[in-house]
Scaffold this motif. Structure first.
Motif, mmCIF file in Angstrom:
data_model
loop_
_atom_site.group_PDB
_atom_site.id
_atom_site.type_symbol
_atom_site.label_atom_id
_atom_site.label_comp_id
_atom_site.label_asym_id
_atom_site.label_seq_id
_atom_site.Cartn_x
_atom_site.Cartn_y
_atom_site.Cartn_z
ATOM 1 N N GLU A 1 0.360 5.139 -9.423
ATOM 2 C CA GLU A 1 1.289 5.064 -8.297
ATOM 3 C C GLU A 1 2.167 6.299 -8.192
ATOM 4 O O GLU A 1 2.817 6.530 -7.162
ATOM 5 N N TYR B 1 -4.712 -1.136 -0.352
ATOM 6 C CA TYR B 1 -4.750 -1.381 -1.785
ATOM 7 C C TYR B 1 -5.885 -0.537 -2.368
ATOM 8 O O TYR B 1 -7.058 -0.739 -2.035
ATOM 9 N N ALA C 1 -6.479 1.396 -9.023
ATOM 10 C CA ALA C 1 -5.667 2.289 -9.845
ATOM 11 C C ALA C 1 -6.512 3.064 -10.849
ATOM 12 O O ALA C 1 -6.109 4.135 -11.307
ATOM 13 N N GLU D 1 -6.371 -3.972 -10.770
ATOM 14 C CA GLU D 1 -5.078 -3.336 -10.537
ATOM 15 C C GLU D 1 -5.188 -2.342 -9.395
ATOM 16 O O GLU D 1 -6.095 -1.502 -9.370
ATOM 17 N N THR D 2 -4.283 -2.439 -8.441
ATOM 18 C CA THR D 2 -4.310 -1.531 -7.300
ATOM 19 C C THR D 2 -2.943 -0.901 -7.082
ATOM 20 O O THR D 2 -1.912 -1.437 -7.488
ATOM 21 N N VAL D 3 -2.980 0.239 -6.419
ATOM 22 C CA VAL D 3 -1.776 0.885 -5.916
ATOM 23 C C VAL D 3 -1.642 0.514 -4.450
ATOM 24 O O VAL D 3 -2.620 0.564 -3.697
ATOM 25 N N THR E 1 2.448 -1.405 -7.206
ATOM 26 C CA THR E 1 1.145 -1.848 -7.678
ATOM 27 C C THR E 1 1.005 -3.345 -7.435
ATOM 28 O O THR E 1 2.001 -4.061 -7.303
#
Length: 250
Positions: free
Chosen positions: A46, A204, A207, A187-189, A180
């Protein structure tokens, strides 16, 4: 009679890219000599400049051979289209589609030819008083059109779907990383952006490398999830006896 199967997927993917950066020159300037370092991060992604994230997403998505898409879009007339489809770079695909107020169908494309198997509601919306005659002729067969064999196959071509990812039509300076979030165990930013139509949305991005789109959501325009990246896709062509040619209805 030819079914209305024109679905606006390409602008949807362009919208996704719009979530993630500015024009190419700005992206390069922002990344500087550390251009490769943003792509390799698997934690604290991020903190990566939004322009670099845009470049990472473009590279990751364009390297895909297959991807699964599930969600909805709203066309220019306000009609909602639900879809659940797996698409390959070779042009094969399979899945389902439901068009609000029209009907639903199973769809496949294989060897450059598209086929679909629609419900009664679809044929009633397309055939009117002739719907019962049409469904009587078709039965439970797959339908295609020999006068236009590709049909909606363009929508099943991953190259075509991703072609707008090199577009210069990208969101303005208000795009920003907001944090996030876990999306379906990944897991996404999260990136806040404004669509070309002026609507607020969230993208999204995975990550971890490769930094695929995992989902994006613009409440007024639709939402789409991406998954099953590069999983094998084998689509079987229907047997000749299982196919009805719509050209016979003209």
């Amino acid at each position: 009679m030819r079914p209305a199967l024109s679905i606006a997927l390409l602008p949807l993917l362009a919208l996704g890219l719009a979530a993630c950066g500015d024009d190419d020159s700005k992206g390069s300037d922002s990344a500087g000599d550390d251009k490769s370092s943003g792509s390799s991060q698997t934690s604290n992604y991020e903190d990566t400049p939004v322009d670099q994230i845009g470049e990472d997403v473009e590279a990751a998505m364009k390297a895909l051979e297959t991807v699964h898409l599930a969600g909805n879009i709203v066309d220019d007339e306000g009609q909602k289209i639900l879809m659940d489809v797996t698409v390959s770079r070779g042009g094969d695909c399979e899945g389902t589609m439901q068009i609000e107020g029209v009907g639903s169908m199973d769809i496949i494309a294989v060897e450059g030819v598209s086929y679909f198997k629609a419900d009664d509601a679809f044929w009633k919306s397309q055939g009117g008083e002739q719907a019962s005659v049409i469904t009587g002729l078709i039965g439970d067969k797959w339908t295609t059109d020999s006068s236009d064999p590709e049909g909606f196959a363009e929508l099943c071509d991953l190259d075509e779907l991703l072609s707008d990812l090199n577009s210069d039509d990208i969101a303005g300076d208000d795009s920003k990383v907001t944090g996030t979030q876990d999306v379906s165990g990944k897991e996404t930013v999260t990136i806040a952006f404004t669509s070309d139509d002026g609507n607020q949305g969230t993208a999204y991005v995975a990550a971890e490398d490769p930094h695929y789109f995992v989902r994006f959501d613009v409440p007024e325009e639709g939402a789409m999830g991406f998954s099953r990246f590069d999983e094998p896709l084998e689509v079987e062509k229907p047997a000749a006896g299982e196919i009805f040619d719509l050209a016979k209805l003209n």
